[in-house]
Design a protein around this motif. Structure first.
Motif, PDB file in Angstrom:
ATOM      1  N   THR A  54       3.193 -70.259  13.118  1.00 15.83           N
ATOM      2  CA  THR A  54       3.351 -68.423  12.581  1.00 15.83           C
ATOM      3  C   THR A  54       3.171 -68.573  11.440  1.00 15.83           C
ATOM      4  O   THR A  54       2.292 -67.241  11.244  1.00 15.83           O
ATOM      5  N   LEU A  55       2.754 -69.209  10.636  1.00 18.20           N
ATOM      6  CA  LEU A  55       1.840 -68.762   9.351  1.00 18.20           C
ATOM      7  C   LEU A  55       0.412 -68.664   9.306  1.00 18.20           C
ATOM      8  O   LEU A  55      -0.219 -68.260   9.508  1.00 18.20           O
ATOM      9  N   ALA A  56       0.009 -69.782  10.747  1.00 19.05           N
ATOM     10  CA  ALA A  56      -1.037 -69.405  11.263  1.00 19.05           C
ATOM     11  C   ALA A  56      -1.475 -68.044  11.265  1.00 19.05           C
ATOM     12  O   ALA A  56      -2.617 -67.174  11.547  1.00 19.05           O
ATOM     13  N   MET A  57      -0.964 -67.379  12.178  1.00 19.00           N
ATOM     14  CA  MET A  57      -1.199 -66.415  12.763  1.00 19.00           C
ATOM     15  C   MET A  57      -0.997 -64.963  11.691  1.00 19.00           C
ATOM     16  O   MET A  57      -1.514 -64.028  11.705  1.00 19.00           O
ATOM     17  N   ALA A  58       0.045 -65.180  10.546  1.00 15.37           N
ATOM     18  CA  ALA A  58       0.107 -64.435   9.790  1.00 15.37           C
ATOM     19  C   ALA A  58      -0.781 -64.496   9.332  1.00 15.37           C
ATOM     20  O   ALA A  58      -1.660 -63.380   8.287  1.00 15.37           O
ATOM     21  N   LEU A  59      -1.918 -65.333   8.388  1.00 17.22           N
ATOM     22  CA  LEU A  59      -3.179 -66.223   7.750  1.00 17.22           C
ATOM     23  C   LEU A  59      -3.912 -65.277   8.716  1.00 17.22           C
ATOM     24  O   LEU A  59      -4.476 -63.901   7.705  1.00 17.22           O
ATOM     25  N   ARG A  60      -4.185 -65.316  10.093  1.00 16.33           N
ATOM     26  CA  ARG A  60      -5.558 -64.366  10.980  1.00 16.33           C
ATOM     27  C   ARG A  60      -5.365 -63.178  10.317  1.00 16.33           C
ATOM     28  O   ARG A  60      -6.343 -62.224  10.369  1.00 16.33           O
ATOM     29  N   SER A  61      -3.502 -62.654  10.351  1.00 17.33           N
ATOM     30  CA  SER A  61      -3.732 -61.705   9.914  1.00 17.33           C
ATOM     31  C   SER A  61      -3.981 -60.105   8.941  1.00 17.33           C
ATOM     32  O   SER A  61      -4.808 -59.494   8.580  1.00 17.33           O
ATOM     33  N   VAL A  62      -3.459 -61.405   8.346  1.00 16.88           N
ATOM     34  CA  VAL A  62      -4.456 -61.493   6.888  1.00 16.88           C
ATOM     35  C   VAL A  62      -5.999 -61.072   6.864  1.00 16.88           C
ATOM     36  O   VAL A  62      -6.326 -60.377   5.853  1.00 16.88           O
ATOM     37  N   LEU A  63      -6.366 -61.956   7.142  1.00 19.66           N
ATOM     38  CA  LEU A  63      -7.789 -62.197   7.605  1.00 19.66           C
ATOM     39  C   LEU A  63      -8.402 -61.137   8.029  1.00 19.66           C
ATOM     40  O   LEU A  63      -9.380 -60.770   7.395  1.00 19.66           O
ATOM     41  N   GLU A  64      -7.876 -60.694   8.833  1.00 16.53           N
ATOM     42  CA  GLU A  64      -8.628 -59.690   9.631  1.00 16.53           C
ATOM     43  C   GLU A  64      -8.655 -58.272   9.185  1.00 16.53           C
ATOM     44  O   GLU A  64      -9.209 -57.245   8.952  1.00 16.53           O
ATOM     45  N   ALA A  65      -7.543 -58.690   8.148  1.00 13.85           N
ATOM     46  CA  ALA A  65      -7.232 -56.541   8.421  1.00 13.85           C
ATOM     47  C   ALA A  65      -8.101 -56.894   6.395  1.00 13.85           C
ATOM     48  O   ALA A  65      -8.362 -55.537   6.799  1.00 13.85           O
TER      49      ALA A  65
ATOM     50  N   SER B 279     -10.739 -57.818   6.841  1.00 15.82           N
ATOM     51  CA  SER B 279     -12.528 -57.966   6.908  1.00 15.82           C
ATOM     52  C   SER B 279     -12.170 -56.228   7.438  1.00 15.82           C
ATOM     53  O   SER B 279     -13.461 -55.277   6.776  1.00 15.82           O
ATOM     54  N   LEU B 280     -11.010 -55.909   7.507  1.00 16.81           N
ATOM     55  CA  LEU B 280     -11.792 -54.317   8.464  1.00 16.81           C
ATOM     56  C   LEU B 280     -11.364 -52.942   7.267  1.00 16.81           C
ATOM     57  O   LEU B 280     -11.941 -52.774   6.907  1.00 16.81           O
ATOM     58  N   GLY B 281     -10.371 -53.568   6.469  1.00 20.62           N
ATOM     59  CA  GLY B 281     -10.514 -53.100   4.721  1.00 20.62           C
ATOM     60  C   GLY B 281     -11.614 -52.930   4.032  1.00 20.62           C
ATOM     61  O   GLY B 281     -12.165 -52.439   3.362  1.00 20.62           O
TER      62      GLY B 281
ATOM     63  N   VAL C 280     -14.831 -53.718   5.575  1.00 20.23           N
ATOM     64  CA  VAL C 280     -16.075 -52.719   5.714  1.00 20.23           C
ATOM     65  C   VAL C 280     -15.054 -50.895   5.368  1.00 20.23           C
ATOM     66  O   VAL C 280     -16.808 -50.314   5.344  1.00 20.23           O
ATOM     67  N   LEU C 281     -13.959 -51.024   5.448  1.00 18.18           N
ATOM     68  CA  LEU C 281     -13.878 -49.039   5.198  1.00 18.18           C
ATOM     69  C   LEU C 281     -13.935 -49.706   3.795  1.00 18.18           C
ATOM     70  O   LEU C 281     -15.423 -47.811   3.485  1.00 18.18           O
ATOM     71  N   LEU C 282     -13.936 -49.985   2.726  1.00 15.15           N
ATOM     72  CA  LEU C 282     -14.240 -49.784   1.881  1.00 15.15           C
ATOM     73  C   LEU C 282     -16.072 -49.884   1.344  1.00 15.15           C
ATOM     74  O   LEU C 282     -16.366 -48.966   0.435  1.00 15.15           O
ATOM     75  N   GLY C 283     -16.221 -50.651   1.882  1.00 15.37           N
ATOM     76  CA  GLY C 283     -17.923 -50.715   1.991  1.00 15.37           C
ATOM     77  C   GLY C 283     -18.702 -49.466   2.545  1.00 15.37           C
ATOM     78  O   GLY C 283     -19.392 -48.865   1.828  1.00 15.37           O
ATOM     79  N   LEU C 284     -17.955 -48.795   3.854  1.00 16.72           N
ATOM     80  CA  LEU C 284     -18.777 -47.729   4.069  1.00 16.72           C
ATOM     81  C   LEU C 284     -18.057 -46.348   2.969  1.00 16.72           C
ATOM     82  O   LEU C 284     -19.436 -45.478   2.745  1.00 16.72           O
ATOM     83  N   LEU C 285     -16.646 -46.360   2.418  1.00 15.90           N
ATOM     84  CA  LEU C 285     -16.994 -45.257   1.741  1.00 15.90           C
ATOM     85  C   LEU C 285     -18.054 -45.541   0.614  1.00 15.90           C
ATOM     86  O   LEU C 285     -18.404 -44.479   0.133  1.00 15.90           O
ATOM     87  N   ILE C 286     -18.065 -46.577  -0.554  1.00 18.64           N
ATOM     88  CA  ILE C 286     -19.085 -47.016  -1.347  1.00 18.64           C
ATOM     89  C   ILE C 286     -20.140 -46.739  -1.146  1.00 18.64           C
ATOM     90  O   ILE C 286     -21.079 -45.628  -1.704  1.00 18.64           O
TER      91      ILE C 286
ATOM     92  N   LEU D 149     -21.158 -55.198   4.785  1.00 18.26           N
ATOM     93  CA  LEU D 149     -20.270 -55.839   6.120  1.00 18.26           C
ATOM     94  C   LEU D 149     -20.345 -57.783   6.167  1.00 18.26           C
ATOM     95  O   LEU D 149     -19.958 -58.348   7.290  1.00 18.26           O
ATOM     96  N   ALA D 150     -21.781 -58.188   5.372  1.00 16.64           N
ATOM     97  CA  ALA D 150     -21.778 -59.293   4.884  1.00 16.64           C
ATOM     98  C   ALA D 150     -20.371 -59.962   4.669  1.00 16.64           C
ATOM     99  O   ALA D 150     -19.261 -61.479   5.234  1.00 16.64           O
ATOM    100  N   MET D 151     -19.561 -59.767   4.197  1.00 15.88           N
ATOM    101  CA  MET D 151     -18.698 -60.397   3.507  1.00 15.88           C
ATOM    102  C   MET D 151     -17.142 -59.302   4.059  1.00 15.88           C
ATOM    103  O   MET D 151     -16.580 -61.140   4.519  1.00 15.88           O
ATOM    104  N   ALA D 152     -17.599 -58.596   4.767  1.00 18.09           N
ATOM    105  CA  ALA D 152     -16.308 -58.359   6.145  1.00 18.09           C
ATOM    106  C   ALA D 152     -16.522 -59.837   6.882  1.00 18.09           C
ATOM    107  O   ALA D 152     -15.722 -60.628   7.414  1.00 18.09           O
ATOM    108  N   LEU D 153     -17.592 -60.398   7.474  1.00 24.60           N
ATOM    109  CA  LEU D 153     -17.748 -61.185   8.376  1.00 24.60           C
ATOM    110  C   LEU D 153     -17.195 -62.656   7.614  1.00 24.60           C
ATOM    111  O   LEU D 153     -16.954 -63.485   8.307  1.00 24.60           O
ATOM    112  N   GLU D 154     -17.579 -62.617   6.760  1.00 25.32           N
ATOM    113  CA  GLU D 154     -16.522 -63.926   5.807  1.00 25.32           C
ATOM    114  C   GLU D 154     -15.244 -64.166   5.998  1.00 25.32           C
ATOM    115  O   GLU D 154     -14.735 -64.958   6.419  1.00 25.32           O
ATOM    116  N   PHE D 155     -14.213 -62.384   5.896  1.00 25.10           N
ATOM    117  CA  PHE D 155     -13.053 -62.741   6.307  1.00 25.10           C
ATOM    118  C   PHE D 155     -12.658 -63.364   7.629  1.00 25.10           C
ATOM    119  O   PHE D 155     -12.335 -63.582   8.137  1.00 25.10           O
TER     120      PHE D 155
END
Length: 131
Positions: free
Chosen positions: A18-29, A31-33, A35-41, A71-77
């Motif tokens: 459960t902890l791993a699933m939550a951590l994965r979801s946080v890291l994926e979020a 990553s998406l955030g 990309v969005l922030l990078g696009l806006l900037i 994008l490179a930072m998002a790929l790290e996440f």
């Protein structure tokens, strides 16, 4: 008390999963955030360059490098999320996904670093490239 030990391990494994699933979801979020922030900037930087009439290859290169860095930072996440998923459930699909993200991230970082070095040397050589 031999029956309590397996139930403790089962509860521990479920909690870890459960902890791993939550951590994965946080890291994926993240990553998406990213990309969005990078696009806006990047869009803001492009807009400011357009308004200041700084068009041309140097302006385009700067905008491209900005977005590439995000994008490179998002790929790290994303790589972190895939590592967590693979460590808890190492299926063949997860291993392939991890490998693909790692290769893309590595190639992007190599080319991004090369482009940043080229841009830095171009700015140091040209008088109009100075701030």
């Amino acid at each position: 008390m031999p029956s309590s030990e397996p139930s403790f391990l089962l509860v521990f494994d479920q909690g870890l999963a459960t902890l791993a699933m939550a951590l994965r979801s946080v890291l994926e979020a993240l990553s998406l955030g990213t990309v969005l922030l990078g696009l806006l900037i990047t869009l803001r930087q492009a807009w400011q360059g357009w308004r200041a009439r700084r068009r041309g290859p140097s302006s385009f290169q700067a905008v491209r490098l900005t977005f590439g860095s995000w994008l490179a930072m998002a790929l790290e996440f994303q790589l972190g999320a895939d590592i967590v998923a693979t460590s808890t459930a190492p299926t063949g699909a997860h291993l392939v996904q991890l490998g693909v993200v790692a290769v893309i991230r590595t190639l992007l970082n190599v080319f991004l670093a090369r482009d940043l070095e080229a841009e830095a040397s171009h700015r140091s050589l040209s008088p109009e490239g100075r701030p």
